[in-house]
Design an enzyme around this catalytic site. Structure first.
Site, PDB file in Angstrom:
ATOM      1  CG  ASP A   1      -2.086   7.831   0.624  1.00  0.00           C
ATOM      2  OD1 ASP A   1      -0.662   8.791  -0.065  1.00  0.00           O
ATOM      3  OD2 ASP A   1      -2.369   7.432  -0.463  1.00  0.00           O
TER       4      ASP A   1
ATOM      5  CG  ASP B   1      -2.060   1.962   6.365  1.00  0.00           C
ATOM      6  OD1 ASP B   1      -2.453   2.193   5.527  1.00  0.00           O
ATOM      7  OD2 ASP B   1      -2.246   3.188   6.653  1.00  0.00           O
TER       8      ASP B   1
ATOM      9  CG  ASP C   1      -1.715   1.679   1.118  1.00  0.00           C
ATOM     10  OD1 ASP C   1      -2.488   1.867   0.097  1.00  0.00           O
ATOM     11  OD2 ASP C   1      -1.316   2.234   2.556  1.00  0.00           O
TER      12      ASP C   1
END
Length: 221
Positions: A20, A177, A18
């Site tokens: 961001d 995240d 991922d």
């Protein structure tokens, strides 16, 4: 975290990251652009603290959350347009690569592991941000939120990457995240490894997922 323990003593053929909240803290630029968009139409600022809890599901969802209690029904498109304008001019002014990310990507490259990136960020911002932070060179393929018909948590982006390389789900690893990343990995039957920092809507990812690291530098290949 010894990554080989997830793969029977071997290494994954593909690691999907991922962007961001996993590789880059981009919220300072996003939050500043959200606030600029809101104030441009006479609304109150949302603030960086709140934006950190709202990012992860795409730009439209972010604007809806940021302006939900104060935006008239006909203001959405204007706020969205103002955000797009502001962010296109400042996507890398304050954003930075998290500590440990570069060393991890270099380790993967030295082990000849394919690295790809899947983000819900629109493509108009994804590649410019990667280039500005000198990250593009690490990824053989990049999928943004508007690259395919579906985005995370739908499994389509992950399945697309697997199909391109002819790799089985159990030969790949998803790192992210948020629960959005975890759900995408589960739907595609791909093992998931989470990071404890990032944006997961204000909730600790470690509460629900057992394999979580504090830094990508903690991952031992």
């Amino acid at each position: 975290m010894l990554i080989r323990s997830l793969f029977g003593g071997g290494l994954p053929s593909l690691i999907v990251c991922d962007l961001d909240g996993t590789l880059v803290d981009s919220v300072p630029d996003i939050a500043a652009s959200v606030d600029e968009a809101l104030t441009s139409v006479g609304l109150h600022k949302a603030g960086e603290h709140n934006v950190r809890r709202w990012v992860g599901n795409g730009v439209n969802a972010l604007i809806e959350r940021a302006a939900a209690d104060q935006m008239a029904s006909d203001q959405f498109e204007e706020v969205l347009s103002q955000f797009q304008l502001a962010y296109s001019q400042s996507y890398s002014k304050r954003s930075y690569v998290y500590s440990g990310v570069i060393s991890f990507l270099e380790k993967c490259r030295s082990e000849n592991i394919f690295l790809s990136l899947i983000t819900n960020k629109p493509s108009r911002y994804t590649l410019p941000l990667l280039r500005a932070l000198d990250l593009e060179k690490y990824f053989w393929n990049v999928l943004s939120g508007d690259s395919l018909e579906e985005k995370k948590p739908h499994p389509m982006p992950l399945e697309y990457q697997l199909d391109l390389l002819k790799i089985r789900p159990d030969e790949a690893l998803m790192i992210g995240d948020s629960v959005t990343d975890a759900q995408a990995a589960k739907a595609a039957a791909v093992p998931f490894l989470g990071v404890s920092y990032g944006y997961n809507h204000g909730v600790s990812l470690a509460d629900d997922y057992p394999v979580v690291v504090d830094s990508l530098n903690d991952i031992v290949l």
